[in-house]
Design a protein around this motif. Structure first.
Motif, PDB file in Angstrom:
ATOM      1  N   ASP A 235       0.837  -1.200   0.000  1.00 36.14           N
ATOM      2  CA  ASP A 235       0.000   0.000   0.000  1.00 36.14           C
ATOM      3  C   ASP A 235       0.873   1.253   0.000  1.00 36.14           C
ATOM      4  O   ASP A 235       1.763   1.403   0.835  1.00 36.14           O
ATOM      5  CB  ASP A 235      -0.910   0.011   1.233  1.00 36.14           C
ATOM      6  CG  ASP A 235      -1.984  -1.071   1.133  1.00 36.14           C
ATOM      7  OD1 ASP A 235      -2.326  -1.448  -0.015  1.00 36.14           O
ATOM      8  OD2 ASP A 235      -2.463  -1.542   2.183  1.00 36.14           O
ATOM      9  N   ILE A 236       0.605   2.148  -0.934  1.00 36.94           N
ATOM     10  CA  ILE A 236       1.381   3.384  -1.023  1.00 36.94           C
ATOM     11  C   ILE A 236       0.488   4.577  -0.684  1.00 36.94           C
ATOM     12  O   ILE A 236       0.870   5.453   0.073  1.00 36.94           O
ATOM     13  CB  ILE A 236       1.983   3.579  -2.436  1.00 36.94           C
ATOM     14  CG1 ILE A 236       2.808   2.347  -2.851  1.00 36.94           C
ATOM     15  CG2 ILE A 236       2.847   4.840  -2.478  1.00 36.94           C
ATOM     16  CD1 ILE A 236       4.110   2.153  -2.120  1.00 36.94           C
ATOM     17  N   LEU A 237      -0.698   4.597  -1.253  1.00 34.94           N
ATOM     18  CA  LEU A 237      -1.635   5.669  -0.926  1.00 34.94           C
ATOM     19  C   LEU A 237      -2.719   5.107  -0.008  1.00 34.94           C
ATOM     20  O   LEU A 237      -3.289   4.051  -0.274  1.00 34.94           O
ATOM     21  CB  LEU A 237      -2.268   6.250  -2.196  1.00 34.94           C
ATOM     22  CG  LEU A 237      -1.299   6.909  -3.192  1.00 34.94           C
ATOM     23  CD1 LEU A 237      -2.081   7.541  -4.344  1.00 34.94           C
ATOM     24  CD2 LEU A 237      -0.410   7.949  -2.514  1.00 34.94           C
ATOM     25  N   ALA A 238      -2.976   5.824   1.089  1.00 39.13           N
ATOM     26  CA  ALA A 238      -3.862   5.282   2.118  1.00 39.13           C
ATOM     27  C   ALA A 238      -5.037   6.212   2.379  1.00 39.13           C
ATOM     28  O   ALA A 238      -5.328   6.584   3.522  1.00 39.13           O
ATOM     29  CB  ALA A 238      -3.062   5.044   3.394  1.00 39.13           C
ATOM     30  N   GLY A 239      -5.689   6.645   1.269  1.00 39.83           N
ATOM     31  CA  GLY A 239      -6.859   7.486   1.444  1.00 39.83           C
ATOM     32  C   GLY A 239      -6.541   8.954   1.249  1.00 39.83           C
ATOM     33  O   GLY A 239      -6.619   9.754   2.183  1.00 39.83           O
ATOM     34  N   VAL A 240      -6.195   9.318   0.025  1.00 38.52           N
ATOM     35  CA  VAL A 240      -5.859  10.716  -0.277  1.00 38.52           C
ATOM     36  C   VAL A 240      -7.137  11.451  -0.674  1.00 38.52           C
ATOM     37  O   VAL A 240      -7.906  10.978  -1.514  1.00 38.52           O
ATOM     38  CB  VAL A 240      -4.825  10.809  -1.418  1.00 38.52           C
ATOM     39  CG1 VAL A 240      -4.625  12.264  -1.852  1.00 38.52           C
ATOM     40  CG2 VAL A 240      -3.500  10.191  -0.986  1.00 38.52           C
ATOM     41  N   ASP A 241      -7.360  12.590  -0.067  1.00 41.35           N
ATOM     42  CA  ASP A 241      -8.455  13.484  -0.447  1.00 41.35           C
ATOM     43  C   ASP A 241      -7.853  14.812  -0.868  1.00 41.35           C
ATOM     44  O   ASP A 241      -7.036  15.385  -0.139  1.00 41.35           O
ATOM     45  CB  ASP A 241      -9.400  13.720   0.741  1.00 41.35           C
ATOM     46  CG  ASP A 241     -10.255  12.502   1.041  1.00 41.35           C
ATOM     47  OD1 ASP A 241     -11.194  12.246   0.258  1.00 41.35           O
ATOM     48  OD2 ASP A 241      -9.960  11.798   2.033  1.00 41.35           O
ATOM     49  N   LEU A 242      -8.236  15.270  -2.066  1.00 41.68           N
ATOM     50  CA  LEU A 242      -7.684  16.533  -2.546  1.00 41.68           C
ATOM     51  C   LEU A 242      -8.628  17.107  -3.600  1.00 41.68           C
ATOM     52  O   LEU A 242      -9.067  16.393  -4.503  1.00 41.68           O
ATOM     53  CB  LEU A 242      -6.292  16.292  -3.165  1.00 41.68           C
ATOM     54  CG  LEU A 242      -5.581  17.517  -3.743  1.00 41.68           C
ATOM     55  CD1 LEU A 242      -5.241  18.516  -2.644  1.00 41.68           C
ATOM     56  CD2 LEU A 242      -4.315  17.102  -4.481  1.00 41.68           C
ATOM     57  N   THR A 243      -8.926  18.393  -3.461  1.00 41.80           N
ATOM     58  CA  THR A 243      -9.769  19.050  -4.459  1.00 41.80           C
ATOM     59  C   THR A 243      -9.043  20.282  -4.982  1.00 41.80           C
ATOM     60  O   THR A 243      -8.530  21.078  -4.200  1.00 41.80           O
ATOM     61  CB  THR A 243     -11.123  19.465  -3.850  1.00 41.80           C
ATOM     62  OG1 THR A 243     -11.763  18.281  -3.348  1.00 41.80           O
ATOM     63  CG2 THR A 243     -12.018  20.126  -4.879  1.00 41.80           C
ATOM     64  N   ILE A 244      -8.949  20.385  -6.302  1.00 37.32           N
ATOM     65  CA  ILE A 244      -8.278  21.530  -6.918  1.00 37.32           C
ATOM     66  C   ILE A 244      -9.271  22.224  -7.837  1.00 37.32           C
ATOM     67  O   ILE A 244      -9.855  21.599  -8.724  1.00 37.32           O
ATOM     68  CB  ILE A 244      -7.045  21.078  -7.726  1.00 37.32           C
ATOM     69  CG1 ILE A 244      -6.015  20.410  -6.793  1.00 37.32           C
ATOM     70  CG2 ILE A 244      -6.408  22.266  -8.455  1.00 37.32           C
ATOM     71  CD1 ILE A 244      -4.779  19.891  -7.500  1.00 37.32           C
ATOM     72  N   GLY A 245      -9.464  23.493  -7.611  1.00 33.24           N
ATOM     73  CA  GLY A 245     -10.357  24.269  -8.460  1.00 33.24           C
ATOM     74  C   GLY A 245      -9.615  24.851  -9.651  1.00 33.24           C
ATOM     75  O   GLY A 245      -8.381  24.905  -9.669  1.00 33.24           O
TER      76      GLY A 245
END
Lengths: 250, 450
Positions: free
Chosen positions: A15-25
């Motif tokens: 596992d490398i990413l463990a739940g990434v949240d990101l919002t870019i406008g």
């Protein structure tokens, strides 16, 4: 415009990413900072569609589309661009052939007319001048024999030609001296505007004094552990990633 | 069991000979007794050897056994369309689109014979000959008779023997000493056949006198079922340079066998590249004797094999004297169920010290069922030499493919670009920029072909 929701991903079962949240406008400039091995480059590659990563959960929506369902070339046409940390050398393909093929492939997919040789030449001349690139760099094979700085300038040239809605810069500052860094940053800043967002991935704060971000995120162990304004980058520069359980000296 | 092939090959010869308008022996009398004897010997030799099968070491990977069972007949002599088959249109010269490379002479051969109406020979420097071999044998036999068989001995293989038995035309290019011919000589060999299989055996003579410089370009193409069995005798005089560039784009059902025998004198340079993309089965064999100190032999090949094609490149370089060089680069892209073959033999004779030999063979496998058979063979009898060889087979590089795709280039187009680049590496070896440009464009056009 870009919405990453609880993205999980693994490489070779790890596992490398463990739940990434990101919002870019639209038009925003975000920076992701983090220590080595935190998953920064994995995130960049998954966004661009590189094989070898398994998305085990979550979603990525880009300009209203399910990004993860698209082929890499479709993502490019949709307006996503990845500036590589290690641009790939392609012997036997001249840089100008590569650039023209790429530009016309994207234009075709976007339903725009292709450029002929003259129109392309005019466009490319204007762009290379701004990046202080010689004509020789267009004649040579893609990235073959290019210095580190030349390779990164070539990435920015491609970006400027394809005019992406979102450009992901993966450790673009690595291996650059200060002059090359300024040229690259100027290239990025020239494109900055309401139609062009950026996700700047970097280990160091250095690049962010030239490309000033609107938002800074800290990625540690595959998760964004803190977000803030540009002052967060300065703080990380002073204190390192120790407060997130990382000892840089180790 | 071993001789099982001989009766079939004999039947092939009998049928072919019986169908000739005139018995070969009498047609060849213009060449004199020597040529007549040579033809008889060639016929006998071929009957002994037959079409090579994979039991013959030099043909380990490519069998021509199916040719023995194909009832090829000689091409009829007569105007285009007499037999209901018309020739494919004559293409522009290979270097025609390149500025300043209009041919000094252009010879168009249809089914192995020079078509005078389609050919054009400009004003040539004194003493330069470029024309039909049949015409030369008739009009100026002294000029050519002794050159026939000088480099291509019937003992060197069945296909040379077969060609010797039956050639009835071909091309003569003779350049006397001290002539620099800036414009190329272009040879266009067109195959015109229908469903009924035809065969022809053209003989080419390329002789470049001391200190002269010449470029010869060959383009093979056609339509229908045919077998083109070409033999080219090359002589490069002291200090001379011959650039010999060849495009093999034969019809999909054709068999193409080309044997080049070359002899290089002191300080001579012979540079040849064959770009192969046509034919069902094709063999491109070059046998070079580097016979003069300071001479350099450069053999290049690039090929694109698709469908069920078999494209074979075979070379034998004989370093016969001290202080000579050879350089070989052969690279092929192999797709579908096609097969590539490379056999490269380098011989360094006992006293050929200071030989510098380099050989590289690379294959790009574009499908899981594509295959390459590669056999380098170094026979080195001298102790102070530098000889290296390398062979690789690989697939498209994933990181290169992803890089191109990430820039919006579709997978197929990206693979095409990388394949073209792979073949372009060989073309980049050529000294002449005009040829590089023209061949690069050709490969591009081939890639666009479905």
């Amino acid at each position: 415009m870009l919405e990453i929701k609880t993205l999980h991903a693994s490489v070779d079962g790890k596992d490398i990413l463990a739940g990434v949240d990101l919002t870019i406008g639209a038009g925003e400039v975000h920076a992701i900072m983090g220590p080595n091995g935190s998953g920064k480059s994995t995130l960049a590659h998954i966004l661009a569609g590189r094989d070898g990563y398994e998305v085990t959960g979550g979603s990525v929506t880009f300009a209203g589309q399910d990004l993860l369902a698209l082929e890499p070339e479709e993502r490019a046409a949709a307006g996503l661009f990845l500036a590589f940390q290690y641009p790939v050398e392609i012997p036997g393909v001249s840089n100008s052939t590569f650039l023209k093929t790429a530009l016309n492939a994207v234009r075709r997919q976007r339903g725009e007319p292709e450029l002929d040789a003259m129109e392309f030449l005019k466009l490319i001349r204007a762009r290379t001048r701004r990046l202080e690139m010689s004509d020789d760099m267009l004649r040579r094979a893609v990235n073959v024999g290019f210095s580190g700085g030349e390779k990164k300038r070539n990435e920015v040239l491609q970006m400027a030609l394809l005019e992406p809605k979102l450009a992901v810069l993966d450790e673009t500052d690595s291996g650059l001296d200060i002059d090359a860094l300024k040229i690259v940053a100027d290239g990025v800043n020239a494109l900055r505007g309401p139609d062009h967002a950026f996700l700047v991935i970097t280990h160091y704060q250095r690049l962010l004094t030239h490309i000033v971000p609107d938002h800074v995120h800290v990625l540690v162990r595959g998760r964004i552990v803190r977000s803030g304004g540009k002052e967060l980058a300065d703080e990380l520069e002073r204190n390192g990633y120790a407060e997130f359980g990382y000892d840089e000296a180790a | 069991m071993d001789d099982a092939r001989t009766p079939t090959s004999s039947a092939w010869v009998d049928r072919f000979e019986a169908a000739l308008a005139e018995p070969v022996a009498s047609a060849a009398t213009v060449g004199g007794d020597r040529l007549a004897a040579l033809r008889r010997a060639g016929r006998t030799r071929f009957r002994d050897l037959g079409f090579p099968t994979r039991r013959v070491e030099a043909w380990k990977y490519t069998s021509l056994a199916e040719l023995a069972d194909t009832p090829h007949l000689p091409a009829p002599v007569g105007p285009d369309g007499d037999d209901g088959v018309s020739a494919p249109p004559v293409p522009p010269p290979v270097l025609g689109a390149i500025e300043g490379a209009a041919p000094a002479a252009r010879l168009v051969l249809v089914n192995g014979r020079v078509d005078a109406a389609l050919s054009s020979i400009g004003p040539l420097p004194d003493g330069v000959v470029a024309g039909s071999l049949a015409a030369a044998l008739r009009d100026t036999p002294a000029l050519v008779a002794d050159r026939l068989g000088a480099a291509a001995a019937i003992d060197d293989g069945a296909l040379i023997a077969l060609n010797t038995a039956f050639f009835d035309d071909g091309v003569v290019v003779i350049v006397p000493p001290g002539v620099e011919l800036a414009a190329p000589v272009e040879l266009t060999l067109i195959g015109r056949a229908g469903e009924a299989p035809l065969a022809w055996h053209p003989r080419l003579i390329l002789a470049v006198g001391a200190g002269s410089r010449v470029t010869v370009v060959e383009h093979h193409l056609g339509g229908g079922r045919y077998f083109s069995n070409l033999v080219t005798e090359v002589a490069v005089g002291a200090g001379a340079r011959l650039g010999h560039y060849r495009v093999q784009a034969e019809a999909a059902a054709a068999a193409h066998v080309s044997t080049i025998t070359a002899r290089l004198e002191r300080d001579a340079v012979y540079e040849t590249l064959t770009l192969s993309g046509g034919a069902r089965v094709a063999r491109n064999e070059v046998r070079a004797v580097v016979a003069g100190t300071g001479a350099e032999c450069r053999l290049y090949g690039a090929y694109l094999a698709r469908g069920r094609q078999i494209l074979d490149n075979t070379t034998v370089i004989d370093h016969a004297v001290p202080g000579t060089r050879s350089r070989q680069v052969f690279q092929g892209a192999i797709d579908d169920q096609a097969r590539g073959v490379f056999q490269g033999k380098v011989v360094v004779r006992p006293d050929a010290q200071k030989t510098d030999g380099y050989q590289l063979n690379r294959a790009l496998l574009l499908s899981e069922r594509a295959e390459i058979d590669s056999k380098p063979e170094l026979e080195i009898f001298a102790d102070d030499v530098k000889c290296s060889h390398g062979a690789t087979a690989g697939e498209i590089d994933d990181s290169q493919l992803f890089y191109l795709q990430s820039r919006g280039i579709g997978r197929d187009e990206a693979r095409g670009l990388l394949t073209r680049a792979f073949l372009g590496e060989v073309i980049a070896e050529i000294e002449d920029e005009r040829v590089r440009a023209a061949l690069g464009d050709l490969v591009g056009a081939w890639m666009d072909r479905p």
